[in-house]
Scaffold this motif. Structure first.
Motif, PDB file in Angstrom:
ATOM      1  N   ASP A 389      -6.668  11.399  20.753  1.00  0.00           N
ATOM      2  CA  ASP A 389      -8.127  11.350  20.709  1.00  0.00           C
ATOM      3  C   ASP A 389      -8.677  12.102  21.917  1.00  0.00           C
ATOM      4  O   ASP A 389      -8.609  11.628  23.044  1.00  0.00           O
ATOM      5  CB  ASP A 389      -8.602   9.898  20.747  1.00  0.00           C
ATOM      6  N   PRO A 390      -9.204  13.321  21.708  1.00  0.00           N
ATOM      7  CA  PRO A 390      -9.705  14.109  22.836  1.00  0.00           C
ATOM      8  C   PRO A 390     -11.116  13.736  23.265  1.00  0.00           C
ATOM      9  O   PRO A 390     -11.690  14.387  24.143  1.00  0.00           O
ATOM     10  CB  PRO A 390      -9.679  15.531  22.272  1.00  0.00           C
ATOM     11  N   GLU A 391     -11.671  12.686  22.676  1.00  0.00           N
ATOM     12  CA  GLU A 391     -13.033  12.306  23.022  1.00  0.00           C
ATOM     13  C   GLU A 391     -13.087  11.679  24.418  1.00  0.00           C
ATOM     14  O   GLU A 391     -12.113  11.093  24.898  1.00  0.00           O
ATOM     15  CB  GLU A 391     -13.562  11.311  21.994  1.00  0.00           C
ATOM     16  N   PRO A 392     -14.224  11.776  25.105  1.00  0.00           N
ATOM     17  CA  PRO A 392     -14.369  11.160  26.437  1.00  0.00           C
ATOM     18  C   PRO A 392     -14.169   9.651  26.362  1.00  0.00           C
ATOM     19  O   PRO A 392     -14.422   9.019  25.339  1.00  0.00           O
ATOM     20  CB  PRO A 392     -15.810  11.509  26.832  1.00  0.00           C
ATOM     21  N   VAL A 393     -13.729   9.079  27.471  1.00  0.00           N
ATOM     22  CA  VAL A 393     -13.545   7.633  27.566  1.00  0.00           C
ATOM     23  C   VAL A 393     -14.740   7.056  28.313  1.00  0.00           C
ATOM     24  O   VAL A 393     -15.010   7.437  29.460  1.00  0.00           O
ATOM     25  CB  VAL A 393     -12.242   7.279  28.298  1.00  0.00           C
ATOM     26  N   ALA A 394     -15.460   6.136  27.675  1.00  0.00           N
ATOM     27  CA  ALA A 394     -16.650   5.526  28.271  1.00  0.00           C
ATOM     28  C   ALA A 394     -16.362   4.074  28.621  1.00  0.00           C
ATOM     29  O   ALA A 394     -15.760   3.343  27.832  1.00  0.00           O
ATOM     30  CB  ALA A 394     -17.829   5.606  27.312  1.00  0.00           C
ATOM     31  N   SER A 395     -16.801   3.657  29.818  1.00  0.00           N
ATOM     32  CA  SER A 395     -16.573   2.280  30.252  1.00  0.00           C
ATOM     33  C   SER A 395     -17.412   2.001  31.487  1.00  0.00           C
ATOM     34  O   SER A 395     -17.754   2.915  32.254  1.00  0.00           O
ATOM     35  CB  SER A 395     -15.091   2.064  30.580  1.00  0.00           C
ATOM     36  N   THR A 396     -17.716   0.724  31.703  1.00  0.00           N
ATOM     37  CA  THR A 396     -18.419   0.302  32.915  1.00  0.00           C
ATOM     38  C   THR A 396     -17.463  -0.244  33.966  1.00  0.00           C
ATOM     39  O   THR A 396     -17.902  -0.760  34.991  1.00  0.00           O
ATOM     40  CB  THR A 396     -19.458  -0.788  32.575  1.00  0.00           C
ATOM     41  N   VAL A 397     -16.159  -0.134  33.729  1.00  0.00           N
ATOM     42  CA  VAL A 397     -15.169  -0.595  34.702  1.00  0.00           C
ATOM     43  C   VAL A 397     -15.344   0.193  36.006  1.00  0.00           C
ATOM     44  O   VAL A 397     -15.544   1.416  35.975  1.00  0.00           O
ATOM     45  CB  VAL A 397     -13.746  -0.406  34.139  1.00  0.00           C
ATOM     46  N   PRO A 398     -15.260  -0.460  37.170  1.00  0.00           N
ATOM     47  CA  PRO A 398     -15.337   0.273  38.442  1.00  0.00           C
ATOM     48  C   PRO A 398     -14.224   1.307  38.528  1.00  0.00           C
ATOM     49  O   PRO A 398     -13.068   1.023  38.194  1.00  0.00           O
ATOM     50  CB  PRO A 398     -15.157  -0.820  39.494  1.00  0.00           C
ATOM     51  N   ALA A 399     -14.569   2.513  38.976  1.00  0.00           N
ATOM     52  CA  ALA A 399     -13.582   3.592  39.039  1.00  0.00           C
ATOM     53  C   ALA A 399     -13.792   4.426  40.293  1.00  0.00           C
ATOM     54  O   ALA A 399     -14.928   4.727  40.667  1.00  0.00           O
ATOM     55  CB  ALA A 399     -13.672   4.468  37.791  1.00  0.00           C
ATOM     56  N   LEU A 400     -12.687   4.795  40.904  1.00  0.00           N
ATOM     57  CA  LEU A 400     -12.689   5.728  42.030  1.00  0.00           C
ATOM     58  C   LEU A 400     -12.005   7.002  41.567  1.00  0.00           C
ATOM     59  O   LEU A 400     -10.871   6.967  41.091  1.00  0.00           O
ATOM     60  CB  LEU A 400     -11.940   5.135  43.225  1.00  0.00           C
TER      61      LEU A 400
END
Length: 603
Positions: A389-400
Motif C-alpha cells: 500500500d503506497p498510500e501515506p500513513v496518517a495517525s495522531t501518534v507522537p512521532a519524532l
C-alpha cells in the motif's frame, strides 16, 4: 544500512580473547524462549530467543520459520512498560546481530526501557536469503545489476517462498513478537527502510504504538526506488554549491556539478574495462560512476572528498574513483538482497509512474538502475501487489522524525512528506549530515529525550547547532600551509594538549555497519608521543599503537595488527580529531573528542 560483516573484520583488531562471566537470566513478562545470548557481542546482559511463525501468514498453514530475537533488558530501577523496537534498513538488513554494537549508544534509552531487535523474515537468523547476487565483478555492486544465473542459483538455494516475504508480513511478525514478550504498547524506531516498515506497523497495529522515531525517513509513498536518482542529484548539487563557495575547493575543482554530468555522459558513450588492485574485474560505466559518487554522498566525511574524485575522473584519471568503488563494494554485505528483491519487486516497482522515471532520467544516475531492477523483477517471484500500500500513513501518534540535511537517499523533503499526515510529529533536520540512521550522536541524544515523554516541547536541540558539513580537504590543506608559513610547523611533542583520553568512533555506518566505539589515550613525554586504544564493546583495553606522528594540526596513527595493519589519519581542531581509518580495502571516517575526565594512566 549497517553492515555487520565489516564490523566483525574490524573487531578482529580490538577483540580480547577473554570470555565474559556467565550472564544471569533476566526475567521478562511472559517472555518465550529467551535465555542469555551465547555470543558476547550481543551486548551486556542480552537475552536471545526465537519465535516460530507461519511463513504464509494469509493461510496460517504449512511451513513455519523461526524469527531471531535479541532483547537488551532495561538496566535501571525505574523500568518503563513500553520497550523500543529497532527496525533496520535495506530492505534486507539483519538487526539482531547489531544489538551489541548499538548497546553503548543506546545506554540512555536502555536505562529505562527494554530494547528489542528482531531479524526481519528473510534476513540474518530469520530464514535469511544469504545469496551473492552480484558475482565477482565489482561493477555489479552498483546499479542493481544482478546476473540471471545468480538469481536462479539463489532461488534454488533458499528454503523459502519469496512471495511471502513482504513488509506487511514483517510487521505482523513484529506484532507477534510484541505479544509473545508480554508488551502492550511499544515505541517503534526505524531507520531508512526501517522508517517505512515502522509506518506500516503503525497502519496495521495502531493500538500498540506509543510513539514513532523515524530516522532518514522513507515513507511508503516516497516513490522508491526512483526517488534515489533525484536524491543523489540534490545532494550533489548542494555539494557543488558549497564547493564553489569555498575558495580552496573552487580553485581546485571548479563546478563539480557540470564536471560530474560531463563524466556521466562520457561514460555512457565510452565505458571501459579495468581491474581493482586485488584483480577483480571492473567495468567503469555511468552506473559505476554515479553509484560510487552516490555512496560517497552518504557520509559527510566522504562527501567533502567527492569533488577531488570527480575532478580526477573529469581529467581522465579514474584511479580515485576505482579506489572508492572498492571501498564501497561491501556497502551491502550485511544485506539480504533476496529479501530486498521480495520487497522491492512486489511493493515498489509496480507503483512507479512515468513521471517518476522522467524525473530520474534527468540526473547523473539516469534510469539504467530502474531498467536493471525491472529486468531482475521479471525473474524474481513476487507477492501479491495488493499486499503493498503506497498510500501515506496518517495517525495522531507522537512521532519524532530526524533527517540529514545532505542525505542523498532520504532527503529532508521525504521527512516533510511523512510529517504532513502525522499532526503530532516533530521533524528535526541535522545540518551537514547524510544518510546515517542512528549514527550521529546528536540524533541519539534527541531520540532519548523524546522517548521520555513523547513531547517536542522540552527537547534540547543544542547539539543540532554544533553540526555542519566538515571542511573540504583543500581548505584544510590551504589553512595548514598558511599556518606553517606564518608560524612554522609546531613540533609534535610540544602539543601537550594532545595528551589524555580521546573518545569517539570509527564510523562503520558509512559502510553499512554500526559505528565502532574506541578510546585513544595519548601520552606526551618530551619529544615522544605514544598511544594506546580501547574498544569498550569488546572489553579490549590498553592495546599499543605502534606509531603516532603529529605535525601541526595533522596526526597519523598506525598499528601492525595481526588482522591486517591499519592507519588513522586525521586533523586536530581544538578538542576534536576527524579523519579517515584505513585497513586493506576498508576505508571509513572516524571522529575523536577530548575527554573532560582526568586522563587515565597508560596500561
Amino acid at each position: 544500512m549497517y553492515r555487520l560483516s565489516l564490523a566483525t573484520i574490524l573487531i578482529g583488531l580490538f577483540l580480547s580473547t577473554d570470555v565474559g562471566a556467565q550472564l544471569a537470566v533476566v526475567t521478562l513478562p511472559q517472555a518465550t524462549r529467551l535465555q542469555p545470548c551465547q555470543d558476547p557481542a550481543s551486548g551486556d546482559g542480552a537475552q536471545c530467543g526465537t519465535l516460530s511463525v507461519y511463513e504464509n501468514r494469509e493461510t496460517n498453514r504449512g511451513r513455519k520459520i523461526d524469527l531471531k530475537i535479541v532483547v537488551l533488558p532495561a538496566t535501571g530501577p525505574d523500568k518503563m512498560a513500553d520497550p523500543v523496537f529497532i527496525l533496520g534498513g535495506g530492505p534486507g538488513q539483519a538487526v539482531a546481530g547489531l544489538a551489541g554494537a548499538m548497546n553503548p549508544r543506546l545506554a540512555g534509552i536502555r536505562s529505562h526501557r527494554d530494547i528489542v531487535f528482531v531479524d526481519q523474515r528473510g534476513t540474518g537468523g530469520s530464514n535469511g536469503f544469504n545469496c551473492d547476487l552480484t558475482g565477482p565483478s565489482l561493477s555489479n555492486s552498483t546499479g542493481f545489476r544482478y546476473p540471471p544465473d545468480r538469481i536462479d542459483a539463489c532461488l534454488k538455494k533458499i528454503d523459502a517462498d519469496p512471495k511471502q516475504y513482504s513488509t506487511n508480513a514483517f510487521v505482523d511478525d513484529l506484532d507477534d513478537v510484541r505479544a509473545s514478550l508480554g508488551y502492550d504498547k511499544i515505541n517503534v524506531a526505524g531507520g531508512s527502510y526501517g522508517s517505512w516498515a515502522a509506518l506500516v506497523y503503525l497502519r496495521r497495529h495502531p493500538d500498540h504504538v506509543r510513539s514513532l522515531v523515524l530516522q532518514s525517513v522513507v515513507p511508503p509513498d516516497a516513490g522508491f526506488p526512483a526517488y534515489l536518482a533525484r536524491g543523489f542529484q540534490r545532494a550533489l548539487d548542494r555539494l557543488a554549491v558549497d564547493c564553489l563557495a569555498d575558495p580552496a575547493c573552487r580553485e581546485a575543482n571548479g563546478n563539480i556539478r557540470v564536471k560530474a554530468q560531463e563524466v556521466a555522459d562520457r561514460l555512457t558513450r565510452h565505458p571501459f574495462e579495468t581491474t581493482a588492485a586485488d584483480g577483480r574485474p571492473i567495468s567503469v560505466t555511468r552506473d559505476v560512476f554515479s553509484g560510487t559518487v552516490g555512496f560517497m554522498l552518504y557520509v559527510p566525511q566522504f562527501a567533502v572528498t567527492a569533488p577531488k574524485v570527480i575532478t580526477a575522473a573529469h581529467n581522465g584519471d579514474y584511479a580515485p574513483l576505482v579506489s572508492r568503488l572498492v571501498a564501497s563494494a561491501g556497502f551491502g554485505g550485511g544485506i539480504s538482497w533476496g529479501l530486498f528483491l521480495s520487497v522491492t519487486c512486489a511493493e515498489a516497482m509496480p507503483h512507479l509512474t512515468t513521471t517518476d522515471e522522467d524525473l530520474a532520467r534527468n540526473t547523473i544516475s539516469g534510469v539504467n538502475y530502474l531498467t536493471n531492477l525491472r529486468e531482475t523483477c521479471r525473474r524474481w517471484p513476487k507477492g501479491k501487489v495488493r499486499d503493498s500500500d503506497p498510500e501515506p500513513v496518517a495517525s495522531t501518534v507522537p512521532a519524532l522524525l530526524i533527517s540529514g540535511a545532505e542525505d542523498p537517499a532520504a532527503p529532508p523533503e521525504l521527512g516533510d512528506q511523512a510529517a504532513r499526515y502525522l499532526p503530532n510529529a516533530f521533524h528535526v533536520v541535522l545540518p551537514g549530515q547524510g544518510h546515517t540512521p542512528f549514527g550521529p550522536a546528536c540524533s541519539i541524544t534527541i531520540m532519548t529525550a523524546f522517548l521520555q515523554d513523547t513531547s517536542a516541547d522540552n527537547l534540547d536541540l543544542t547539539c543540532v547547532s554544533t553540526l555542519g558539513r566538515p571542511p573540504f580537504p583543500e581548505a584544510l590543506a590551504q589553512a595548514k600551509t598558511a599556518k606553517a608559513q606564518s608560524q612554522g610547523s609546531v613540533p609534535a611533542a610540544s602539543d601537550t594538549t594532545l595528551a589524555g583520553d580521546w573518545e569517539g568512533e570509527i564510523k562503520l555506518s558509512a559502510l553499512g555497519a554500526n559505528d565502532l566505539a574506541i578510546v585513544i589515550h595519548f601520552t606526551v613525554d618530551g619529544t615522544t608521543i605514544t598511544g594506546t586504544f580501547d574498544a569498550p564493546t569488546s572489553g579490549t583495553t590498553g592495546r599499543p599503537i605502534d606509531s603516532v606522528v603529529s605535525e601541526g594540526d595533522s596526526i597519523r596513527m598506525e598499528r601492525k595488527a595481526s588482522a591486517g595493519p591499519w592507519v588513522m589519519k586525521g586533523v586536530k581542531s581544538g578538542t576534536t580529531i576527524e579523519g579517515e581509518f584505513t585497513q586493506g580495502q576498508i576505508v571509513a571516517p572516524f571522529i575523536l573528542r577530548k575527554s573532560h575526565e582526568e586522563a587515565k594512566p597508560t596500561k
